[in-house]
Scaffold this motif. Structure first.
Motif, mmCIF file in Angstrom:
data_model
loop_
_atom_site.group_PDB
_atom_site.id
_atom_site.type_symbol
_atom_site.label_atom_id
_atom_site.label_comp_id
_atom_site.label_asym_id
_atom_site.label_seq_id
_atom_site.Cartn_x
_atom_site.Cartn_y
_atom_site.Cartn_z
ATOM 1 N N LYS A 219 0.838 -1.216 0.000
ATOM 2 C CA LYS A 219 0.000 0.000 0.000
ATOM 3 C C LYS A 219 0.866 1.257 0.000
ATOM 4 N N GLU A 220 1.965 1.213 0.770
ATOM 5 C CA GLU A 220 2.839 2.388 0.825
ATOM 6 C C GLU A 220 3.617 2.565 -0.479
ATOM 7 N N VAL A 221 3.921 1.469 -1.166
ATOM 8 C CA VAL A 221 4.554 1.567 -2.492
ATOM 9 C C VAL A 221 3.637 2.344 -3.434
ATOM 10 N N ILE A 222 2.326 2.014 -3.374
ATOM 11 C CA ILE A 222 1.341 2.712 -4.216
ATOM 12 C C ILE A 222 1.204 4.175 -3.784
ATOM 13 N N ALA A 223 1.233 4.408 -2.476
ATOM 14 C CA ALA A 223 1.000 5.757 -1.967
ATOM 15 C C ALA A 223 2.202 6.680 -2.155
ATOM 16 N N ARG A 224 3.426 6.161 -1.983
ATOM 17 C CA ARG A 224 4.598 7.040 -1.936
ATOM 18 C C ARG A 224 5.395 7.103 -3.239
ATOM 19 N N ILE A 225 5.491 5.983 -3.964
ATOM 20 C CA ILE A 225 6.349 5.977 -5.160
ATOM 21 C C ILE A 225 5.590 6.578 -6.341
ATOM 22 N N PRO A 226 6.191 7.540 -7.033
ATOM 23 C CA PRO A 226 5.484 8.181 -8.154
ATOM 24 C C PRO A 226 5.298 7.231 -9.332
ATOM 25 N N PRO A 227 4.175 7.372 -10.062
ATOM 26 C CA PRO A 227 4.006 6.574 -11.283
ATOM 27 C C PRO A 227 4.973 7.069 -12.357
ATOM 28 N N PRO A 228 5.280 6.245 -13.361
ATOM 29 C CA PRO A 228 6.162 6.699 -14.448
ATOM 30 C C PRO A 228 5.517 7.858 -15.218
ATOM 31 N N ALA A 229 6.347 8.748 -15.731
ATOM 32 C CA ALA A 229 5.832 9.865 -16.536
ATOM 33 C C ALA A 229 5.166 9.318 -17.802
ATOM 34 N N ASP A 230 4.090 9.969 -18.227
ATOM 35 C CA ASP A 230 3.343 9.516 -19.407
ATOM 36 C C ASP A 230 3.967 10.110 -20.666
ATOM 37 N N ASN A 231 4.824 9.301 -21.326
ATOM 38 C CA ASN A 231 5.481 9.747 -22.562
ATOM 39 C C ASN A 231 5.057 8.882 -23.742
ATOM 40 N N ALA A 232 3.772 8.481 -23.748
ATOM 41 C CA ALA A 232 3.287 7.528 -24.759
ATOM 42 C C ALA A 232 3.410 8.074 -26.175
ATOM 43 N N ASN A 233 3.348 9.400 -26.343
ATOM 44 C CA ASN A 233 3.342 9.975 -27.691
ATOM 45 C C ASN A 233 4.738 10.334 -28.204
ATOM 46 N N LYS A 234 5.770 10.037 -27.418
ATOM 47 C CA LYS A 234 7.133 10.378 -27.841
ATOM 48 C C LYS A 234 7.730 9.231 -28.664
ATOM 49 N N PRO A 235 8.804 9.504 -29.452
ATOM 50 C CA PRO A 235 9.484 8.428 -30.196
ATOM 51 C C PRO A 235 9.991 7.350 -29.235
ATOM 52 N N VAL A 236 9.967 6.108 -29.692
ATOM 53 C CA VAL A 236 10.265 4.965 -28.817
ATOM 54 C C VAL A 236 11.696 5.011 -28.286
ATOM 55 N N ARG A 237 11.816 4.868 -26.951
ATOM 56 C CA ARG A 237 13.125 4.673 -26.315
ATOM 57 C C ARG A 237 12.936 3.689 -25.161
ATOM 58 N N ALA A 238 13.797 2.680 -25.090
ATOM 59 C CA ALA A 238 13.731 1.705 -23.997
ATOM 60 C C ALA A 238 15.150 1.430 -23.508
ATOM 61 N N LEU A 239 15.302 1.272 -22.191
ATOM 62 C CA LEU A 239 16.609 1.056 -21.575
ATOM 63 C C LEU A 239 16.819 -0.433 -21.290
ATOM 64 N N ILE A 240 17.952 -0.978 -21.745
ATOM 65 C CA ILE A 240 18.291 -2.383 -21.445
ATOM 66 C C ILE A 240 18.999 -2.413 -20.093
ATOM 67 N N PHE A 241 18.423 -3.106 -19.095
ATOM 68 C CA PHE A 241 19.090 -3.178 -17.789
ATOM 69 C C PHE A 241 19.607 -4.577 -17.465
ATOM 70 N N ASP A 242 19.357 -5.543 -18.324
ATOM 71 C CA ASP A 242 19.922 -6.885 -18.133
ATOM 72 C C ASP A 242 19.733 -7.663 -19.428
ATOM 73 N N SER A 243 20.521 -8.725 -19.610
ATOM 74 C CA SER A 243 20.323 -9.576 -20.784
ATOM 75 C C SER A 243 20.736 -11.001 -20.448
ATOM 76 N N LEU A 244 20.149 -11.942 -21.145
ATOM 77 C CA LEU A 244 20.510 -13.348 -20.973
ATOM 78 C C LEU A 244 20.382 -14.033 -22.323
ATOM 79 N N PHE A 245 20.956 -15.224 -22.422
ATOM 80 C CA PHE A 245 20.916 -15.940 -23.694
ATOM 81 C C PHE A 245 20.013 -17.154 -23.565
#
Length: 647
Positions: A219-245
């Motif tokens: 409940k506190e995670v929902i209450a205190r941590i901000p939601p991600p910014a809404d950038n749905a209309n921007k050109p696609v960008r995604a961050l790779i934070f891990d990879s596996l084969f």
């Protein structure tokens, strides 16, 4: 400041499409209960069925379960239905948000029956794996700071907290293991308040073992941590934070979509490596692969790229879509991660020479799941072909060799671990050396620099004197002391600077010994500083043994050389002649031992005869032994190498 939740229609369209998403991770010192708390989250949200549930579910390796430590970060997506109203904090308005005029009253948050998507990343706690932690933090907006009620704040708690604060994450302090009989909750609270300058009521209490207080954390995670910014209309960008084969899917990248959305079938472009691939499969971790049609802006998931080389899909790279009209440029790349800097180097050689190719294949496969491993081919006259590998610490090296043995059934020889030195030659050329064999001759060296670390140690105050004595022996420089708590059971936080070469052998074991097991430590690289080192060569039967060479401080060369020759005298088999074992620096012998000859009874076959006949045989044997002394060749067994490495 708490804003009262307002009555809104759940069907109203909110201004931020991501208001039902929370991305967070758990950070803590080793063994403070991260994986157990993650298990309770999975049970509470029914992400994993009761039949599939087991302890430490997110720790997939057998080695992680046996040692009780997390080695790899693990993402998982959970769905949680809010059972009661939760007041939403003003901290939800992210200062970095693209829409700072976000109207909280119309978010539709905090309403009973609302379903939230919670993306959790479980991180390691040990300092040797904090590279994994830094990658996790770049993909989330908040972190649960977990502190063991029986141990309080530890050195790596502070180290990981600083990493999170650098990323401007919202921190939720949680005291775990409150059900333990020896839990000291008030002391843990005082230390967290000292560390974070937060209010006592902001600290949550929980028990990962019994499940007490776990729902309150969500409940506190929902209450205190901000939601991600809404950038749905921007050109696609995604961050790779891990990879596996994956044998069937190729390279699978764990990504956080920052702008736009990624769909199955998209042609993607990796901005650092310039690799082009197709999204063969896309989806979420639950924690198994759960395919979907797309990953929307603000979400965390995976992409099966079909790429055959993990180096084409570098951790920290930015993914975009190939056929965009306005594709992001190089300047639009997302902030990646700091490049990993190995701290410890060791030679890895197969015990049997014909296993070289098998060792190469095994290291290649381990590299797929361990992006902090650095390696390059190396040749030794004594040990044959192998690899010079770079590790983040001795535990990292230990885990690596254990995985080679278990997962690939390989027996290996590890040479003496060393750090990397920066050498300036007399002609002005600067080189970095990782092994004693690469050190130039003394006449060619103008100066040498070695890596120094900041060292933070937390210990009960009665052991402060012991710790200071140990660090002074290891050439440490004292900085400051802080006290984390008050009262009879005060604990001190000691700040030091120390050469890395002092840390990589048995420092942690010695620290635990002088503090009766109560101390914890955390270290971080600062810079290179001038030093005086020499190459210590070992001669056996007057032949130099390359793989036993080490780099030592010149003022400790005699003591180290004496230890090595004494160790070899105990472990080498006797020969038919007297064996000389010598430690030398630039041709000068500084320590020596003699191993007596193995004498054959040449008189055993004599059936009779006088004294002169016996003396003739003994003199003949003596001459033969003196010839062997100059021409004898000694095979050094593996046991002798290992005895020296364990000095």
């Amino acid at each position: 400041e708490i804003v009262k939740s307002q009555t809104t229609n759940p069907n109203d369209q909110s201004k931020n499409m991501n208001d039902k998403i929370r991305n967070f991770c758990i950070i803590a010192h080793i063994d403070h209960g991260k994986s157990t708390l993650a298990d309770r989250f999975l049970e509470l949200t029914k992400t994993v069925s009761e039949r599939d549930m087991k302890s430490q579910l997110l720790d997939s390796m057998d080695l992680e379960r046996e040692r009780g430590i997390t080695i790899k970060l693990t993402p998982v997506r959970m769905k949680y239905v809010l059972k009661s109203q939760v007041p939403i904090s003003k901290s939800q308005i992210n200062p970095n948000n693209q829409n700072p005029k976000l109207d909280i009253g119309h978010l539709g948050l905090g309403l009973e029956g609302s379903e939230y998507i919670l993306n959790l990343i479980d991180t390691p706690g040990h300092v040797d794996f904090n590279y994994e932690v830094s990658r996790s933090l770049a993909a989330v907006e908040g972190a649960i700071l977990l502190v063991d009620a029986t141990q309080g704040v530890q050195a790596q708690t502070i180290g990981n907290l600083y990493l999170a604060l650098e990323q401007n994450l919202t921190i939720i302090p949680v005291i775990n293991k409150i059900d333990m009989p020896i839990a000291n909750i008030e002391k843990a609270k005082a230390e967290i308040i000292h560390l974070l300058s937060c209010k006592e009521e902001e600290i949550l209490l929980a028990s990962g073992r019994t499940g007490q207080g776990v729902e309150e954390i969500l409940k506190e995670v929902i209450a205190r941590i901000p939601p991600p910014a809404d950038n749905a209309n921007k050109p696609v960008r995604a961050l790779i934070f891990d990879s596996l084969f994956n044998e069937y899917k190729g390279v699978v990248a764990s990504v956080r979509v920052v702008d736009g959305e990624l769909k199955k079938g998209d042609k993607i472009y990796l901005m650092s490596t310039h690799a082009v691939a197709e999204v063969l499969e896309i989806g979420y971790y639950t924690p198994k692969f759960r395919p979907a049609e797309k990953i929307a802006n603000g979400e965390i998931g995976y992409i099966a790229t079909g790429l055959k080389e993990v180096r084409d899909c570098r951790v920290g790279d930015t993914i975009t879509v190939l056929n965009l009209e306005k594709r992001p440029t190089t300047s639009d790349q997302l902030p990646g991660y700091k490049e990993v800097k190995p701290m410890v180097y060791a030679g890895i050689f197969p015990k049997e020479g014909d296993n070289y190719q098998a060792l190469r294949d095994a290291i290649d496969k381990l590299k797929l799941s361990d992006s902090s491993l650095i390696y390059e081919p190396e040749h030794s006259d004594a040990l044959g072909f192998g690899f010079r590998c770079g590790f983040l610490g001795m535990l990292h090296l230990d885990i690596f060799q254990e995985r080679l043995k278990r997962e690939h059934d390989l027996e290996i020889i590890i040479t003496v671990p060393s750090v990397s030195y920066e050498v300036t030659k007399t002609n002005g050329e600067k080189i970095r050396i990782k092994s004693p064999q690469a050190l130039p001759a003394v006449s060619q060296i103008a100066s040498v620099e070695e890596p120094w670390m900041t060292l933070d140690i937390i210990t009960p105050k009665e052991y402060v004197g012991n710790v200071m004595g140990l660090i002074n022996e290891r050439k440490g420089r004292y900085r400051t002391t802080e006290y984390l708590s008050t009262g009879s059971d005060q604990r001190a936080l000691l700040h030091y600077e120390i050469p890395l070469a002092s840390l990589i052998t048995d420092f942690y074991d010695k620290l635990k010994t002088v503090t009766s097991g109560y101390a914890s430590m955390n270290y971080e690289f600062i810079d290179y500083e001038p030093t005086k080192i020499v190459k210590l060569d070992i001669l056996v039967a007057e032949d130099p043994v390359e793989s036993l060479s080490t780099i030592v401080w010149d003022d400790q060369a005699y003591a180290v050389g004496k230890k090595i020759v004494e160790s070899l005298k105990e472990s080498l088999p006797k020969q038919q002649f007297v064996l000389k074992i010598q430690a030398t620096i630039g041709g000068k012998i500084i320590a020596s031992e003699h191993l007596s000859a193995l004498r054959k009874d040449v008189l055993a076959k004599m059936s009779g005869g006088d004294y002169t006949r016996k003396m003739k045989l003994l003199q003949k044997q003596k001459k033969g032994k003196s010839r062997m002394l100059h021409h004898g060749k000694v095979e050094i067994p593996t046991e002798a190498y290992l005895a020296v490495l364990k000095r």
